[in-house]
Enzyme design. Structure first.
Site, PDB file in Angstrom:
ATOM      1  N   ASP A   1      -2.848   6.737   2.432  1.00  0.00           N
ATOM      2  CA  ASP A   1      -2.275   7.668   1.450  1.00  0.00           C
ATOM      3  C   ASP A   1      -0.983   7.192   0.774  1.00  0.00           C
ATOM      4  O   ASP A   1      -0.421   7.895  -0.063  1.00  0.00           O
ATOM      5  CB  ASP A   1      -2.043   9.027   2.124  1.00  0.00           C
ATOM      6  CG  ASP A   1      -1.165   8.906   3.367  1.00  0.00           C
ATOM      7  OD1 ASP A   1      -0.555   7.836   3.581  1.00  0.00           O
ATOM      8  OD2 ASP A   1      -1.090   9.885   4.137  1.00  0.00           O
ATOM      9  N   GLY A   2      -0.462   6.040   1.203  1.00  0.00           N
ATOM     10  CA  GLY A   2       0.769   5.547   0.568  1.00  0.00           C
ATOM     11  C   GLY A   2       2.034   6.249   1.024  1.00  0.00           C
ATOM     12  O   GLY A   2       3.110   6.034   0.484  1.00  0.00           O
TER      13      GLY A   2
ATOM     14  N   LYS B   1       9.724   2.864   0.477  1.00  0.00           N
ATOM     15  CA  LYS B   1       8.578   2.827   1.386  1.00  0.00           C
ATOM     16  C   LYS B   1       8.143   4.264   1.637  1.00  0.00           C
ATOM     17  O   LYS B   1       8.949   5.079   2.088  1.00  0.00           O
ATOM     18  CB  LYS B   1       8.965   2.136   2.696  1.00  0.00           C
ATOM     19  CG  LYS B   1       7.796   1.935   3.652  1.00  0.00           C
ATOM     20  CD  LYS B   1       8.165   0.963   4.763  1.00  0.00           C
ATOM     21  CE  LYS B   1       7.043   0.820   5.773  1.00  0.00           C
ATOM     22  NZ  LYS B   1       7.397  -0.116   6.848  1.00  0.00           N
TER      23      LYS B   1
ATOM     24  N   GLY C   1       0.821  -1.207   0.000  1.00  0.00           N
ATOM     25  CA  GLY C   1       0.000   0.000   0.000  1.00  0.00           C
ATOM     26  C   GLY C   1       0.852   1.251   0.000  1.00  0.00           C
ATOM     27  O   GLY C   1       0.410   2.331  -0.389  1.00  0.00           O
TER      28      GLY C   1
ATOM     29  N   ARG D   1      14.434   0.536   0.893  1.00  0.00           N
ATOM     30  CA  ARG D   1      14.731  -0.744   1.538  1.00  0.00           C
ATOM     31  C   ARG D   1      15.296  -1.728   0.515  1.00  0.00           C
ATOM     32  O   ARG D   1      14.946  -1.667  -0.667  1.00  0.00           O
ATOM     33  CB  ARG D   1      13.472  -1.387   2.118  1.00  0.00           C
ATOM     34  CG  ARG D   1      12.608  -0.515   2.953  1.00  0.00           C
ATOM     35  CD  ARG D   1      11.669  -1.362   3.783  1.00  0.00           C
ATOM     36  NE  ARG D   1      10.552  -1.923   3.047  1.00  0.00           N
ATOM     37  CZ  ARG D   1       9.491  -2.471   3.628  1.00  0.00           C
ATOM     38  NH1 ARG D   1       9.431  -2.544   4.962  1.00  0.00           N
ATOM     39  NH2 ARG D   1       8.491  -2.961   2.931  1.00  0.00           N
TER      40      ARG D   1
ATOM     41  N   ASP E   1       1.229 -11.034   6.701  1.00  0.00           N
ATOM     42  CA  ASP E   1       1.734 -10.170   5.626  1.00  0.00           C
ATOM     43  C   ASP E   1       3.060  -9.524   6.022  1.00  0.00           C
ATOM     44  O   ASP E   1       3.719  -8.906   5.188  1.00  0.00           O
ATOM     45  CB  ASP E   1       0.700  -9.083   5.259  1.00  0.00           C
ATOM     46  CG  ASP E   1       0.180  -8.345   6.480  1.00  0.00           C
ATOM     47  OD1 ASP E   1      -0.375  -9.003   7.381  1.00  0.00           O
ATOM     48  OD2 ASP E   1       0.341  -7.118   6.552  1.00  0.00           O
ATOM     49  N   ASN E   2       3.453  -9.678   7.278  1.00  0.00           N
ATOM     50  CA  ASN E   2       4.746  -9.167   7.717  1.00  0.00           C
ATOM     51  C   ASN E   2       5.738 -10.292   7.991  1.00  0.00           C
ATOM     52  O   ASN E   2       6.672 -10.133   8.771  1.00  0.00           O
ATOM     53  CB  ASN E   2       4.566  -8.300   8.973  1.00  0.00           C
ATOM     54  CG  ASN E   2       3.849  -6.998   8.673  1.00  0.00           C
ATOM     55  OD1 ASN E   2       3.837  -6.541   7.527  1.00  0.00           O
ATOM     56  ND2 ASN E   2       3.246  -6.399   9.678  1.00  0.00           N
TER      57      ASN E   2
END
Ligand code: AMP
Ligand code: MG
Length: 519
Positions: free
Chosen positions: A133-134, A121, A101, A191, A268-269
């Site tokens: 909002d990304g 990121k 996202g 990253r 998801d992590n």
């Protein structure tokens, strides 16, 4: 600046839709998306090691080209940035499609026979941004930037960071989710990791019953990152699962060893390579406390507290097993592997704790012995890092009072009751007995212990100090901590002030003991 691009992930099925709007994505592993142009980009810090790893010179890192590329204001020639599609179980519940996202993958680079995926990121919206909002703010970007590099130097598998930049834009955030929104500085971390594929990338395809793409993704991950397992087959998929379990165990044992609490161990992590990934509301144990989590979003159930991290990895592996089950068609092998994880974890945890104590000989009552220590550590507020580091100064000839040797680790040493003192002394008696059976001389044991018990970690209040200074435009502490944490196991006498318990002002301060997912 020349980068040796070698893209592999983009050979997987792409979302045919190129426009950047929120949507459910089917039959694809990613969507193409371009990072957002920002008002006034600048680079605050670069990791010299990651520069070298990617084949970028120091001079190049000071160029406008570098600044624009790693803040998303320009794209590298012939590259096709994209956001990954994944799902996940968040706090125990299936959450459906999540995806990158606010991460945008730039490209993959091959340099010195190493393969790296490079992503930003906080570089703007993607089809997976849902209601957000990304973007990312400076505070959380500093935390990710410093901690991922620090974890690497602690010897714990992790994603890395190349650069920390400011976008020049303002970002609205409600830090504690209590209606007090404020503008913060927008930031972008670049990253780097071998791969950013997560358990959730497999889960979303299984949930959508898209077994063809699931097989393509799994075969890709095996060929690219687990090539020693051989050509894809049911046996290979099972072997792959076992190795992911092994690597994830290695990772979480590293966390337990140094007192790192991830804070949001959703599937998801969880990296498919067993890397520590997504540094959000993480924290470092100050008082040794199995029940502690820094994440205020999790304060009610404390699902991701320090003491359950190993178990949660097992739970997450169970979800991964379910996701790849359609490729194997038999549950038994996967179930056995999950059982093995549980059994091995206890043994490996004990072994790790004995190493922290400088004991090389396993023994029958070791579990009880370790638990007795853990109980004593819980009795009074005890700084984990300081306790284990000072413990290596103990002489096995019983010439010292052991509690005095570790005195500095206790927050309120003078208030320790006689009963607790007795508990400690009982444990130390047993410890001396074990030390007596070891052949290492005191000095040799100390050297070994100091290699697994760090002297310096990114204490929660230290990260906050760096953030407070950076907010005022002073980035010196970022550089100081970056350098300090490159040698976390070494004595650095001029930096001794960072080998200290949390100061009182930080006890209840937001950002020090309390963090939220808002970042
Ligand atoms: P996290 O808890 O940070 O791992 O994020 C969970 C999900 O929310 C992931 O799909 C993230 O990409 C997404 N997410 C988190 N923060 C933002 C943001 N500011 N904008 C868009 N998506 C976000
Ligand atoms: Mg995440």
């Amino acid at each position: 600046m020349h980068l040796n691009l070698k893209n592999t992930f983009t050979n997987l099925p792409a979302d045919p839709e190129k426009d950047n709007y929120r949507r459910q994505v089917l039959k694809a592993c990613y969507s193409y998306v371009t990072p957002k142009k920002t008002a006034k980009p600048s680079i605050l810090h670069v990791s010299d090691e990651m520069l070298e790893s990617l084949g970028i010179s120091k001079e190049e890192s000071q160029s406008d080209e570098f600044r624009d590329l790693f803040t998303g204001n320009n794209t590298y020639p012939d590259s096709t940035p994209f956001a990954m599609c994944y799902g996940g179980h968040q706090f125990g519940q299936w959450a459906g499609q999540l995806g990158d996202g606010r991460a945008i993958n730039l490209f993959e680079v091959e340099h010195n026979q190493q393969h790296w995926a490079v992503q930003l990121k906080g570089a703007g919206e993607t089809p997976y941004s849902r209601s957000a909002d990304g973007l990312a703010v400076l505070r959380s970007s500093i935390r990710e930037y410093l901690c991922s590099e620090a974890m690497f130097h602690l010897g714990i598998p992790t994603t890395r960071a190349l650069s920390l930049g400011l976008s020049g834009d303002e970002v609205l955030r409600d830090v504690m989710y209590n209606g007090n929104s404020a503008y913060e500085k927008g930031a972008i971390v670049c990253r780097v990791a071998e791969s950013f594929v997560r358990f959730g990338n497999f889960e979303i395809l299984a949930a959508n019953q898209d077994h063809d793409t699931l097989k393509e993704l799994t075969d890709y991950v095996i060929q690219q990152f687990y090539p020693h397992l051989g050509a894809p087959s049911k046996e290979t998929y099972l072997a792959f699962f076992k190795e992911v379990a092994e690597r994830s165990m290695e990772m979480v044992l590293g966390w337990q060893r140094v007192g790192f609490v991830h804070g949001v161990m959703n599937t998801d992590n969880m990296s498919i390579l067993g890397l520590t990934i997504d540094y959000g509301p993480y924290g470092w144990l100050e008082g040794y406390d199995f029940g502690w989590t820094p994440n205020t979003t999790d304060s009610q159930f404390k699902r991701y507290r320090y003491g359950t991290q190993g178990e949660i990895v097992g739970w997450n592996l169970f979800k991964l097993a379910n996701a790849i089950y359609p490729l194997i068609g038999e549950a038994e092998g996967l179930q056995d592997a999950l059982e093995d994880y549980k059994d091995n974890y206890i043994q490996r945890y004990n072994k790790m704790m004995l190493e922290k104590l400088g004991l090389s000989i396993a023994f029958e009552e070791e579990s009880a012995f370790i638990q007795e220590l853990e109980k004593a550590l819980h009795k009074t507020e005890t700084d984990m890092t300081i306790f284990f580091r000072l413990l290596s100064n103990l002489k096995k000839d019983k010439s010292q009072d052991p509690l005095t040797v570790v005195k500095e680790a206790f927050y309120t040493f003078d208030s320790i009751t006689d009963e607790v003192k007795e508990q400690w002394n009982n444990w130390f008696e047993k410890y001396f007995d074990r030390l007596g059976l070891e052949t290492d001389a005191d000095q040799d044991r100390k050297e070994k212990m100091d290699k697994v018990n760090p002297k310096y970690v990114l204490r929660n209040y230290m990260a906050q100090l760096a953030i407070d200074e950076a907010d005022k435009g002073n980035y010196d502490l970022i550089e100081e901590f970056y350098q300090l944490l490159k040698q976390p196991y070494d004595e650095q006498p001029e930096k001794e002030k960072w080998f200290a318990k949390r100061p009182d002002w930080a006890r209840h301060k937001v950002g020090c003991s309390m963090l939220s997912c808002s970042s």
